[in-house]
Design an enzyme around this catalytic site. Structure first.
Site, PDB file in Angstrom:
ATOM      1  N   CYS A   1     -29.117  11.978   3.902  1.00 38.71           N
ATOM      2  CA  CYS A   1     -30.353  12.505   4.481  1.00 38.71           C
ATOM      3  C   CYS A   1     -30.441  14.030   4.326  1.00 38.71           C
ATOM      4  O   CYS A   1     -31.530  14.597   4.304  1.00 38.71           O
ATOM      5  CB  CYS A   1     -30.466  12.125   5.956  1.00 38.71           C
ATOM      6  SG  CYS A   1     -29.088  12.688   6.971  1.00 38.71           S
TER       7      CYS A   1
ATOM      8  N   HIS B   1     -17.507  23.568  -5.237  1.00 36.86           N
ATOM      9  CA  HIS B   1     -18.625  23.083  -4.419  1.00 36.86           C
ATOM     10  C   HIS B   1     -18.365  21.669  -3.919  1.00 36.86           C
ATOM     11  O   HIS B   1     -18.563  21.374  -2.725  1.00 36.86           O
ATOM     12  CB  HIS B   1     -19.918  23.112  -5.234  1.00 36.86           C
ATOM     13  CG  HIS B   1     -21.089  22.526  -4.510  1.00 36.86           C
ATOM     14  ND1 HIS B   1     -21.748  23.187  -3.489  1.00 36.86           N
ATOM     15  CD2 HIS B   1     -21.698  21.312  -4.631  1.00 36.86           C
ATOM     16  CE1 HIS B   1     -22.719  22.414  -3.023  1.00 36.86           C
ATOM     17  NE2 HIS B   1     -22.707  21.275  -3.690  1.00 36.86           N
TER      18      HIS B   1
END
Length: 422
Positions: free
Chosen positions: A50, A100
């Site tokens: 989400c 990352h």
């Protein structure tokens, strides 16, 4: 060989944009195959939650061209104009991409610093890519190393130890007051998102029993099913109060639901066994005067917010150590990848040399079988082998010399161990 990570998250785009490029888990396998075919990459994985959608790929060739193909594919796959997507995208390549991914898995890039749910979501992305056949050696090793880093961060730092949501903080306080929650009875007042999250944390901590009180029974029943809880109306709270060791309330009521007199009567029935109460509502659900009673531990949302602020500061301090672990491990992975590339080059070079040798040797053996002079055959073989092995280095040296590339020329002299004449 390059590793590329491209994505969009809660920092770069609002939910209205994020939801446009989210991926349905049921269609992820076909999406991964489309991605590999459209972008012409070797390996791929997709993380879609989400709060973020990220694509991880391993590819050869021009990274700029890969970026163009990725944007075009996202545009076509989601039927969303590139102008809507591009401003929100971030790009990372090679060690930055590895760094990352590891930061994401450790919760260092999350909306709530240090939250653990993202690691489970990354493991799901790994399983889906494996099942789709879009993952091979490099991506598989990268995910495995990423999971190891996340585990190391959880073990070596306290980044996930402190509560940073009111629901989590409330349950943590209960655990401090009661040695164990497995024998406690809990009364939850309300059935909104906050109370549902409280119930989830209590359930995960093996609480003894949960009762949910709400104005609308149907709303409470839908929530209670998840946790094996009982349901009562707000009017039944007084008769249930005496059996509750823990009371946590969060409703939209404009007036207090639980008064001092109600709690006093419950304490008398409990023979003054302690009661832990948390009021997460604004305005209050529990009368302020309840805090004056002995054997009651009453906390408000402001009390919990102070705890959360302190805990967030602790997480930020631990995050510094976590960042160090990520940097070290991403460098280690890139060393492994460079070694893999070197190994491939060595294997290719050796195969090329051996193929040349075998071709010339086969021709020499044919000449010997035809009764040619052995000395002449050996001399010819030596000459041809020498010329074969000298051709590429000689061409490279001549090219560097003619182009005035002194650094390259010195590099070639060093590689081929060329010594100056004495």
């Amino acid at each position: 060989m390059s590793i590329v990570a491209v994505g969009i998250n809660h920092k770069t785009a609002p939910v209205a944009v994020r939801e446009k490029i989210s991926f349905n888990p049921d269609n992820l396998s076909s999406a991964l195959q489309e991605l590999i075919d459209s972008v012409d990459c070797k390996e791929a994985a997709i993380l879609s939650t989400c709060n973020r959608t990220e694509l991880y790929i391993v590819q050869d060739g021009d990274v700029t061209l890969t970026q163009e193909r990725l944007v075009r594919w996202l545009e076509q796959h989601h039927n969303v104009p590139a102008s809507t997507i591009t401003p929100s995208l971030y790009w990372h390549q090679d060690q930055q991409a590895v760094n990352h991914m590891m930061r994401v898995a450790c919760g260092l890039d999350s909306l709530v610093l240090g939250e653990p749910q993202i690691l489970g979501q990354m493991k799901q992305a790994y399983k889906q890519a494996k099942a789709a056949g879009s993952m091979a050696l490099v991506m598989d090793r990268l995910f495995q190393r990423t999971f190891g880093v996340a585990k190391q961060v959880r073990t070596d730092t306290e980044i996930g130890a402190s509560a940073v949501s009111v629901a989590f903080a409330a349950v943590n306080l209960a655990k401090h007051i009661f040695a164990s929650l497995d024998k406690t009875r809990v009364l939850l007042v309300g059935a909104g998102e906050t109370i549902e999250l409280v119930a989830k944390h209590l359930y995960e901590n093996n609480v003894g029993h949960i009762t949910v009180a709400n104005r609308t029974l149907s709303r409470a029943e839908n929530m209670a099913k998840q946790f094996g809880a009982d349901v009562i109306t707000l009017a039944q709270i007084p008769e249930m109060m005496a059996s509750a060791d823990i009371v946590i309330s969060s409703t939209a009521s404009t007036l207090p639901i639980i008064g001092k007199g109600m709690v006093e009567k419950a304490l008398t029935k409990r023979k003054h066994r302690p009661m832990f109460m948390v009021d997460l509502a604004v305005p209050r659900d529990i009368e302020e005067q309840v805090s004056d009673l002995e054997d009651v531990f009453l906390y408000t949302v402001d009390d919990l917010q102070n705890i959360i602020t302190k805990n967030l500061d602790n997480r930020r301090k631990e995050a510094v150590m976590a960042e160090g672990i990520v940097t070290e491990q991403s460098s280690s992975f890139m060393s492994w990848l460079r070694g893999l590339n070197t190994q491939d080059t060595v294997i290719s070079y050796r195969k090329q040399c051996l193929d040349n040798r075998d071709q010339l040797l086969e021709k020499a053996m044919q000449q010997l079988a035809a009764d040619k002079n052995p000395e002449a055959v050996i001399a010819e073989l030596a000459t041809k082998l020498t010329n074969k092995f000298m051709h590429a280095p000689t061409s490279a040296i001549q090219s560097a010399a003619q182009g005035g590339e002194l650094d390259r020329l010195m590099y070639l002299r060093d590689i081929f161990n060329i010594e100056d004449k004495k």
